[in-house]
Write an enzyme that holds these catalytic residues in place. Structure first.
Site, PDB file in Angstrom:
ATOM      1  N   CYS A   1       0.777  -1.283  -0.044  1.00 48.88           N
ATOM      2  CA  CYS A   1       0.013  -0.121  -0.064  1.00 48.88           C
ATOM      3  C   CYS A   1       0.974   1.222   0.127  1.00 48.88           C
ATOM      4  O   CYS A   1       1.432   1.578  -1.057  1.00 48.88           O
ATOM      5  CB  CYS A   1      -0.971  -0.077   1.109  1.00 48.88           C
ATOM      6  SG  CYS A   1      -2.324   1.104   0.796  1.00 48.88           S
TER       7      CYS A   1
ATOM      8  N   HIS B   1      -3.420  -5.582   1.242  1.00 52.27           N
ATOM      9  CA  HIS B   1      -2.634  -5.876   2.334  1.00 52.27           C
ATOM     10  C   HIS B   1      -2.428  -7.209   2.868  1.00 52.27           C
ATOM     11  O   HIS B   1      -3.539  -7.803   3.561  1.00 52.27           O
ATOM     12  CB  HIS B   1      -3.259  -5.153   3.574  1.00 52.27           C
ATOM     13  CG  HIS B   1      -3.260  -3.634   3.562  1.00 52.27           C
ATOM     14  ND1 HIS B   1      -2.080  -2.827   4.266  1.00 52.27           N
ATOM     15  CD2 HIS B   1      -3.612  -2.505   2.931  1.00 52.27           C
ATOM     16  CE1 HIS B   1      -2.187  -1.738   3.990  1.00 52.27           C
ATOM     17  NE2 HIS B   1      -3.130  -1.440   3.269  1.00 52.27           N
TER      18      HIS B   1
ATOM     19  N   GLU C   1      -0.737  -8.697   4.906  1.00 58.97           N
ATOM     20  CA  GLU C   1      -0.682  -8.839   6.448  1.00 58.97           C
ATOM     21  C   GLU C   1      -1.811  -8.895   7.381  1.00 58.97           C
ATOM     22  O   GLU C   1      -2.100  -9.065   8.457  1.00 58.97           O
ATOM     23  CB  GLU C   1       0.346  -7.668   7.015  1.00 58.97           C
ATOM     24  CG  GLU C   1      -0.184  -6.420   7.072  1.00 58.97           C
ATOM     25  CD  GLU C   1      -0.292  -5.648   5.898  1.00 58.97           C
ATOM     26  OE1 GLU C   1      -0.586  -4.545   5.846  1.00 58.97           O
ATOM     27  OE2 GLU C   1      -0.216  -5.997   4.649  1.00 58.97           O
TER      28      GLU C   1
END
Length: 223
Positions: A85, A194, A196
């Site tokens: 990002c 994302h 994560e």
């Protein structure tokens, strides 16, 4: 394996990235934006957030952070680097990746579970996947629209450097639905979604994102 995660003023997802690194089986190492030292790490993650408040342009100020001198040199030397990002924006501003990220075409910040398809499973960050595999990960951005001139876009397509592409309706107006790209060597990857936030079943949409972090461990082990 030691994977550094850089914290800039305004980083929001650095701790999440560290957790993903740990769940993948590596040791996360916190790196500070003002340092000129990568602490001997084997790979680097530039996390999401709003580095330096995005006051000039997303990622434009972070490009000049002292630590980015070291990251850029290491990346050009072959070290795996993942920009997520805002980290993707920083990589483009640093000219480690082509193109730019601009405001979403609908002019709104979007936050949703997004399907993407892995186009290139040969980078240091994607070997845990198969080409054509669909993943569901979190997408949250206000300036996530990937743009480049037609010549650059054609080159990215021809050279297989589109890492991931959005599935279904384009969520932010990215040209050709591009969600992530890589450099020619395949060690530097920028990804707007994302991963994560998709590493545990308890939180997020599942564990589809964990492969990005386990992939780099395999790439490092094979050096």
């Amino acid at each position: 394996m030691r994977v550094g995660v850089v914290t800039f003023p305004g980083s929001l997802d650095d701790v999440d990235a560290q957790r993903a690194v740990r769940l993948a089986g590596a040791e996360p190492v916190a790196l500070w934006h003002g340092d000129h030292d990568l602490a001997g790490v084997d790979a680097v993650v530039l996390p999401g957030g709003f580095s330096y408040g995005d006051y000039l342009r997303a990622g434009a100020i972070a490009r000049f952070a002292p630590v980015m001198t070291e990251v850029a040199d290491a990346a050009r030397g072959g070290m795996p680097v993942l920009g997520i990002c805002n980290g993707f924006q920083v990589l483009c501003e640093s000219h480690l990746l082509p193109g730019a990220l601009i405001r979403n075409d609908h002019r709104k910040f979007g936050c949703l579970d997004q399907r993407v398809v892995v186009e290139n499973a040969g980078t240091a960050w994607t070997t845990a996947y198969a080409a054509g595999q669909e993943l569901t990960v979190v997408l949250k951005n206000g300036e996530g629209s990937f743009v480049a001139d037609e010549r650059t876009l054609d080159a990215l397509e021809a050279e297989g450097r589109v890492v991931a592409r959005y599935v279904g309706e384009n969520p932010n107006g990215s040209q050709r639905g591009i969600a992530g790209v890589t450099n020619e060597a395949g060690n530097v990857v920028g990804l707007m979604p994302h991963p994560e936030h998709a590493v545990e079943d308890l939180t997020g949409p599942g564990t589809d994102g964990l492969g990005f972090f386990s992939s780099v461990l395999g790439a490092l082990a094979g050096r």
